[in-house]
Design a protein around this motif. Structure first.
Motif: not given
Length: 118
Positions: A78-87
């Protein structure tokens, strides 16, 4: 989890605004980072920004350097779902040389989890 269309650059800008609440922030460098060869990663696939932070600790001035890496991962189903990872790595200028290579090595290990049959 993000449900907006903010780019990694815009998300990195949000971080600068948050940090400015605690003191002075200077963006030293900001650039696209990584390669698109890791499936699921989006936005080039990420942004790295290096900051100089000036604040106080127990009333004394304190200067810190911070390296931030933002990676976007979208749900392959489901490309409408996105997670952003901050390192993030934060260190005193005198300590940065001792830890930056380990941080870079850690970043190179970040990948989406392999799907394994249940």
């Amino acid at each position: 989890m993000r449900n907006d269309s903010a780019s990694m650059w815009q998300i990195a800008d949000e971080s600068v605004r948050r940090l400015q609440q605690a003191g002075s922030v200077e963006v030293i460098k900001k650039a696209d980072a990584g390669t698109p060869d890791a499936p699921g990663l989006t936005d080039a696939p990420g942004v790295v920004q290096n900051l100089r932070l000036s604040t106080t600790l127990r009333g004394e001035p304190l200067e810190l350097l911070q390296s931030q890496v933002y990676l976007g991962m979208e749900d392959v189903k489901d490309p409408s779902k996105r997670v952003v990872i901050e390192l993030v790595l934060t260190a005193k200028p005198s300590q940065l040389g001792q830890v930056i290579e380990d941080f870079k090595e850690f970043i190179r290990t970040v990948r989406p989890a392999d799907e394994s049959p249940a």
